[in-house]
Scaffold this motif. Structure first.
Motif, PDB file in Angstrom:
ATOM      1  N   GLY A   5       0.804  -1.215   0.000  1.00  0.00           N
ATOM      2  CA  GLY A   5       0.000   0.000   0.000  1.00  0.00           C
ATOM      3  C   GLY A   5       0.839   1.267   0.000  1.00  0.00           C
ATOM      4  N   VAL A   6       2.064   1.185  -0.523  1.00  0.00           N
ATOM      5  CA  VAL A   6       2.982   2.325  -0.555  1.00  0.00           C
ATOM      6  C   VAL A   6       3.089   2.828  -1.989  1.00  0.00           C
ATOM      7  N   THR A   7       2.971   4.139  -2.151  1.00  0.00           N
ATOM      8  CA  THR A   7       3.198   4.760  -3.444  1.00  0.00           C
ATOM      9  C   THR A   7       4.625   5.291  -3.440  1.00  0.00           C
ATOM     10  N   LEU A   8       5.484   4.680  -4.234  1.00  0.00           N
ATOM     11  CA  LEU A   8       6.888   5.067  -4.251  1.00  0.00           C
ATOM     12  C   LEU A   8       7.056   6.448  -4.875  1.00  0.00           C
ATOM     13  N   GLY A   9       7.999   7.200  -4.354  1.00  0.00           N
ATOM     14  CA  GLY A   9       8.288   8.497  -4.942  1.00  0.00           C
ATOM     15  C   GLY A   9       8.791   9.496  -3.923  1.00  0.00           C
ATOM     16  N   PRO A  10       9.053  10.718  -4.373  1.00  0.00           N
ATOM     17  CA  PRO A  10       9.633  11.739  -3.492  1.00  0.00           C
ATOM     18  C   PRO A  10       8.678  12.239  -2.416  1.00  0.00           C
ATOM     19  N   ASP A  11       7.374  12.059  -2.607  1.00  0.00           N
ATOM     20  CA  ASP A  11       6.407  12.527  -1.618  1.00  0.00           C
ATOM     21  C   ASP A  11       6.141  11.506  -0.523  1.00  0.00           C
ATOM     22  N   THR A  12       6.757  10.342  -0.638  1.00  0.00           N
ATOM     23  CA  THR A  12       6.609   9.277   0.358  1.00  0.00           C
ATOM     24  C   THR A  12       7.787   9.350   1.320  1.00  0.00           C
ATOM     25  N   THR A  13       7.531   9.030   2.582  1.00  0.00           N
ATOM     26  CA  THR A  13       8.604   9.111   3.571  1.00  0.00           C
ATOM     27  C   THR A  13       9.683   8.069   3.276  1.00  0.00           C
ATOM     28  N   SER A  14      10.882   8.357   3.735  1.00  0.00           N
ATOM     29  CA  SER A  14      11.978   7.417   3.518  1.00  0.00           C
ATOM     30  C   SER A  14      11.706   6.105   4.238  1.00  0.00           C
ATOM     31  N   ARG A  15      10.993   6.162   5.337  1.00  0.00           N
ATOM     32  CA  ARG A  15      10.650   4.933   6.060  1.00  0.00           C
ATOM     33  C   ARG A  15       9.742   4.042   5.215  1.00  0.00           C
ATOM     34  N   GLN A  16       8.755   4.636   4.559  1.00  0.00           N
ATOM     35  CA  GLN A  16       7.856   3.853   3.705  1.00  0.00           C
ATOM     36  C   GLN A  16       8.599   3.302   2.492  1.00  0.00           C
ATOM     37  N   ASN A  17       9.409   4.150   1.842  1.00  0.00           N
ATOM     38  CA  ASN A  17      10.195   3.680   0.697  1.00  0.00           C
ATOM     39  C   ASN A  17      11.155   2.580   1.133  1.00  0.00           C
ATOM     40  N   GLY A  18      11.757   2.717   2.300  1.00  0.00           N
ATOM     41  CA  GLY A  18      12.690   1.718   2.811  1.00  0.00           C
ATOM     42  C   GLY A  18      12.014   0.411   3.166  1.00  0.00           C
ATOM     43  N   SER A  19      10.774   0.491   3.610  1.00  0.00           N
ATOM     44  CA  SER A  19      10.050  -0.730   3.952  1.00  0.00           C
ATOM     45  C   SER A  19       9.830  -1.598   2.717  1.00  0.00           C
ATOM     46  N   VAL A  20       9.680  -0.950   1.565  1.00  0.00           N
ATOM     47  CA  VAL A  20       9.526  -1.701   0.318  1.00  0.00           C
ATOM     48  C   VAL A  20      10.828  -2.456   0.015  1.00  0.00           C
ATOM     49  N   GLY A  21      11.965  -1.784   0.177  1.00  0.00           N
ATOM     50  CA  GLY A  21      13.248  -2.446  -0.041  1.00  0.00           C
ATOM     51  C   GLY A  21      13.465  -3.597   0.922  1.00  0.00           C
ATOM     52  N   GLY A  22      13.093  -3.401   2.165  1.00  0.00           N
ATOM     53  CA  GLY A  22      13.220  -4.470   3.156  1.00  0.00           C
ATOM     54  C   GLY A  22      12.353  -5.666   2.827  1.00  0.00           C
ATOM     55  N   GLU A  23      11.148  -5.396   2.363  1.00  0.00           N
ATOM     56  CA  GLU A  23      10.246  -6.487   1.983  1.00  0.00           C
ATOM     57  C   GLU A  23      10.771  -7.212   0.744  1.00  0.00           C
TER      58      GLU A  23
END
Length: 49
Positions: A18-36
């Motif tokens: 449920g994360v929209t990747l991009g500059p308006d997303t927090t680094s924590r949310q973007n990082g959670s995608v990488g972790g997953e």
């Protein structure tokens, strides 16, 4: 151009989370995608045995 052919897709993992990747997303949310992605990659390698 992808450097490696990973068994998971970044956009697919982001959609599942449920994360929209991009500059308006927090680094924590973007990082959670990488972790997953890492988690799913290692799980897929374990299933090949």
């Amino acid at each position: 151009m992808a450097k490696y052919n990973l068994p998971v897709d970044k956009n697919q993992v982001a959609a599942q989370s449920g994360v929209t990747l991009g500059p308006d997303t927090t680094s924590r949310q973007n990082g959670s995608v990488g972790g997953e992605m890492v988690k799913q990659t290692f799980e897929s390698f374990g299933k090949k045995k």
